[in-house]
Write a protein that holds these residues in place. Structure first.
Motif, PDB file in Angstrom:
ATOM      1  N   LEU A  78      -5.539  -1.254   2.662  1.00 18.27           N
ATOM      2  CA  LEU A  78      -5.174  -0.224   1.548  1.00 18.27           C
ATOM      3  C   LEU A  78      -3.881  -0.292   1.057  1.00 18.27           C
ATOM      4  CD1 LEU A  78      -6.813   3.016   3.232  1.00 18.27           C
ATOM      5  CD2 LEU A  78      -7.901   1.681   1.087  1.00 18.27           C
ATOM      6  N   ARG A  79      -2.936  -0.832   1.882  1.00 16.06           N
ATOM      7  CA  ARG A  79      -1.618  -0.958   1.259  1.00 16.06           C
ATOM      8  C   ARG A  79      -1.555  -2.058   0.128  1.00 16.06           C
ATOM      9  NH1 ARG A  79       1.533  -0.569   5.707  1.00 16.06           N
ATOM     10  NH2 ARG A  79       1.326  -2.705   6.157  1.00 16.06           N
ATOM     11  N   VAL A  80      -2.167  -3.269   0.701  1.00 14.42           N
ATOM     12  CA  VAL A  80      -2.409  -4.354   0.058  1.00 14.42           C
ATOM     13  C   VAL A  80      -3.220  -4.231  -1.497  1.00 14.42           C
ATOM     14  CG1 VAL A  80      -3.247  -6.735  -0.138  1.00 14.42           C
ATOM     15  CG2 VAL A  80      -2.236  -5.890   1.699  1.00 14.42           C
ATOM     16  N   ILE A  81      -4.143  -3.181  -1.321  1.00 15.98           N
ATOM     17  CA  ILE A  81      -4.925  -2.988  -2.654  1.00 15.98           C
ATOM     18  C   ILE A  81      -4.232  -2.084  -3.539  1.00 15.98           C
ATOM     19  CG2 ILE A  81      -6.888  -1.623  -3.394  1.00 15.98           C
ATOM     20  CD1 ILE A  81      -8.182  -2.446  -0.749  1.00 15.98           C
ATOM     21  N   HIS A  82      -3.368  -1.226  -3.033  1.00 19.42           N
ATOM     22  CA  HIS A  82      -2.369  -0.301  -3.939  1.00 19.42           C
ATOM     23  C   HIS A  82      -1.375  -0.909  -4.633  1.00 19.42           C
ATOM     24  CE1 HIS A  82       0.085   3.099  -5.244  1.00 19.42           C
ATOM     25  NE2 HIS A  82       1.337   2.461  -4.629  1.00 19.42           N
ATOM     26  N   ALA A  83      -0.890  -2.243  -3.726  1.00 18.15           N
ATOM     27  CA  ALA A  83       0.284  -2.950  -4.432  1.00 18.15           C
ATOM     28  C   ALA A  83      -0.335  -3.967  -5.389  1.00 18.15           C
ATOM     29  CB  ALA A  83       0.800  -3.685  -3.151  1.00 18.15           C
ATOM     30  N   SER A  84      -1.742  -4.203  -5.361  1.00 12.82           N
ATOM     31  CA  SER A  84      -2.315  -5.142  -6.324  1.00 12.82           C
ATOM     32  C   SER A  84      -2.549  -4.514  -7.723  1.00 12.82           C
ATOM     33  CB  SER A  84      -3.707  -5.583  -5.791  1.00 12.82           C
ATOM     34  OG  SER A  84      -4.417  -4.566  -5.793  1.00 12.82           O
ATOM     35  N   THR A  85      -2.505  -3.159  -7.831  1.00 15.14           N
ATOM     36  CA  THR A  85      -2.409  -2.427  -8.887  1.00 15.14           C
ATOM     37  C   THR A  85      -1.126  -2.237  -9.699  1.00 15.14           C
ATOM     38  OG1 THR A  85      -2.265  -0.309  -7.866  1.00 15.14           O
ATOM     39  CG2 THR A  85      -4.542  -1.277  -7.995  1.00 15.14           C
ATOM     40  N   LEU A  86      -0.087  -2.541  -9.057  1.00 14.38           N
ATOM     41  CA  LEU A  86       1.203  -2.410  -9.620  1.00 14.38           C
ATOM     42  C   LEU A  86       1.606  -3.548 -10.511  1.00 14.38           C
ATOM     43  CD1 LEU A  86       3.340  -1.159  -6.288  1.00 14.38           C
ATOM     44  CD2 LEU A  86       2.166   0.480  -8.224  1.00 14.38           C
ATOM     45  N   PRO A  87       2.474  -3.220 -11.240  1.00 10.17           N
ATOM     46  CA  PRO A  87       2.666  -4.473 -12.093  1.00 10.17           C
ATOM     47  C   PRO A  87       3.761  -5.244 -11.484  1.00 10.17           C
ATOM     48  CG  PRO A  87       3.926  -2.352 -12.848  1.00 10.17           C
ATOM     49  CD  PRO A  87       2.914  -1.999 -12.028  1.00 10.17           C
ATOM     50  N   ASP A  88       3.637  -6.563 -12.066  1.00  7.74           N
ATOM     51  CA  ASP A  88       4.625  -7.757 -11.306  1.00  7.74           C
ATOM     52  C   ASP A  88       6.366  -7.328 -11.863  1.00  7.74           C
ATOM     53  OD1 ASP A  88       5.369 -10.339 -10.334  1.00  7.74           O
ATOM     54  OD2 ASP A  88       6.525 -10.281 -12.334  1.00  7.74           O
TER      55      ASP A  88
END
Length: 542
Positions: free
Chosen positions: A381-391
């Motif tokens: 879930l932490r990885v998925i949340h981070a994937s929605t953040l901009p670079d």
């Protein structure tokens, strides 16, 4: 008087009750010649040259991970030094015959002049003192008396000290062969007295080929993908791989069943590659419910949560290598190669680095967690949340340019798309800094003089440009923008460097500030005053 009356006849040898017992593959296929020793060509060549030129060291140190052939190599060296050939007239050779009495006795572990000692169970100074005392006497029947000490790093400090003098100046008929998996624990004083050979991990493709040969000799069948999986699981160790293969053949049954990839996967508790690819796709797409369900499906099949994260880490690593243009690893399925190529085209290096760090952190957390599957779910879930953040680099650029940073792009649960190609050198260097190539970007600002900037070729002046910067700059550009970009060096003046442009702009702005009425009046009123800094916004509104 006959020898029999003197009692010198060799007593009858008792029959070995285990002579017909099954031998595990790791023992059965232990290399008996240097040609059978896989993955250590450099060491074999060096040793062969030393034997040919009669430049034999008095002590050898063999180091490497478990199962790469340290003890087997030590026995082969003992054979090579003591072989007398089928006609009993030969000398030391890199190709021992294997049929003379010394060769056969050493292979069977019964040669009186080749003494093996396990330092893990003989660590004391008394054990070493026995070796020192016995080394004074000549070999009984061999050319050299050879001492093979396995796991030599386990010897005590006093034992090492007792061995030093004999090790430095041994009798001419004595050779020492040391083997260790932890060479950093061997005293430097001992290392300096030995000729050291670092046995490398055996490449997976060579292990797979060796396992295929062994499987054929055993009258069994195995799928190439299954052998490739075993080779990867062995992590460069022939012994570990043969042990796994032994288990896999037994798992396949005695009715001619083949060793299949699915059977090996189930036996080792590995995640199914198709399932891992599906899970990885769900993660980078931001599909939290789907990813958690896929994880639970793997867990219900008996796959360890830590193994799932390890497989995801391997996937990220392979995507990164695919993005760099590396070839597919041996045994990789076609559909997996295609999926890796698609992800490599979609995901940028900053995203891949972030995925790696988050998954690695989750892997460590699951290893220590009291609730492994729950910890694994939280990590995903932490990885998925981070994937929605901009670079972060793109976000910094937008903030610097005053562009909006919110909106659909920041909230869409999908992997960030690759940014458009840079328009000029300044934007390119900003991108390099965002990709953490700070040092190269800083050097380029100071030294690169642009001639033309037209995708996919960047033409720069060669004047004042170090050769190493050209190489590093092109590699950084390709890492950031893609492999098709290139840097062309031309012997022409080129434009001013970005550092020179910025310095000239700063100087011009300083002159403008000094020429402004308020500052000019202040300088005139206070001749010793010095301009330290200024506020651009205040100057523009004044």
């Amino acid at each position: 008087m006959s020898d029999s009356l003197l009692g010198l006849d060799e007593p009858p040898q008792p029959r070995d009750p285990n002579a017909g017992a099954y031998r595990v593959l790791a023992r059965k296929y232990r290399p008996q010649t240097f040609a059978e020793l896989i993955g250590q060509d450099a060491m074999v060549q060096t040793l062969g040259n030393a034997i040919k030129r009669d430049r034999l060291a008095h002590a050898f140190l063999l180091t490497g991970v478990r199962g790469v052939g340290k003890t087997s190599t030590a026995r082969l060296i003992a054979k090579a030094l003591n072989c007398i050939g089928p006609d009993e007239q030969g000398g030391p050779t890199i190709d021992p015959c294997g049929v003379c009495e010394p060769c056969r006795a050493i292979a069977e572990g019964r040669h009186i002049d080749v003494i093996e000692m396990d330092a893990a169970s003989h660590t004391g100074v008394d054990d070493v003192r026995e070796i020192i005392d016995a080394s004074r006497y000549s070999a009984v029947s061999a050319r050299y008396k050879i001492y093979i000490i396995d796991e030599v790093h386990m010897l005590s400090k006093n034992a090492f000290n007792a061995l030093l003098k004999t090790l430095e100046e041994p009798p001419g008929h004595v050779k020492f062969l040391f083997a260790t998996t932890e060479v950093q624990k061997v005293p430097v004083t001992v290392l300096s007295r030995c000729q050291r050979f670092d046995l490398r991990r055996i490449p997976a493709e060579k292990l797979a080929a060796h396992f295929a040969e062994v499987t054929g000799k055993e009258g069994a069948e195995a799928e190439p993908e299954a052998l490739a999986m075993i080779a990867r699981a062995a992590e460069g160790s022939a012994r570990d791989g043969l042990s796994i293969l032994d288990q896999a053949i037994a798992h396949a049954g005695i009715e001619g069943g083949a060793v299949t990839a699915d059977a090996v996967r189930a036996m080792l508790g590995l995640s199914d590659r198709n399932a891992i690819r599906a899970l990885f796709g769900l993660v980078i797409a931001g599909d939290a419910p789907g990813a958690l369900q896929a994880l639970r499906d793997q867990y219900d099949l008996g796959v360890d949560p830590q193994a799932v994260l390890k497989s995801l880490l391997e996937t990220v690593h392979r995507v990164t290598l695919s993005k760099l243009g590396n070839e597919a690893i041996p045994g990789q399925a076609t559909e997996e190669t295609q999926a890796l190529a698609e992800w490599a085209a979609k995901l940028g290096f900053p995203v891949l680095h972030r995925l790696w760090q988050l998954l690695l952190k989750g892997h460590d957390e699951v290893a220590r967690a009291a609730l492994p599957i729950e910890a694994c779910e939280m990590a995903l879930l932490r990885v998925i949340h981070a994937s929605t953040l901009p670079d972060p680099g793109e976000l910094a650029r937008k903030i610097a340019e005053g562009l909006p940073v919110g909106g659909p792009a920041a909230s869409t649960p999908s992997a960030p798309a690759e940014p458009a190609a840079p328009r000029d050198l300044a934007e390119l260097l900003d991108r390099l800094e965002a990709a953490h190539d700070h040092h190269i970007a800083a050097r380029a600002r100071n030294l690169v003089r642009m001639i033309s900037f037209s995708e996919p070729v960047i033409e720069v002046s060669s004047r004042g440009l170090p050769a190493d910067l050209v190489r590093d700059f092109e590699q950084a550009v390709r890492r950031t923008l893609g492999k098709r970009w290139s840097v062309k060096v031309t012997d022409a003046p080129g434009e001013a460097t970005l550092a020179e442009v910025m310095a000239a702009a700063a100087l011009a702005e300083r002159d403008a500030v000094l020429a402004s009425p308020v500052v000019a009046a202040a300088i005139e009123a206070f001749p010793d005053a010095e301009l330290i800094g200024w506020n651009n916004d205040a100057r523009r509104t004044a």
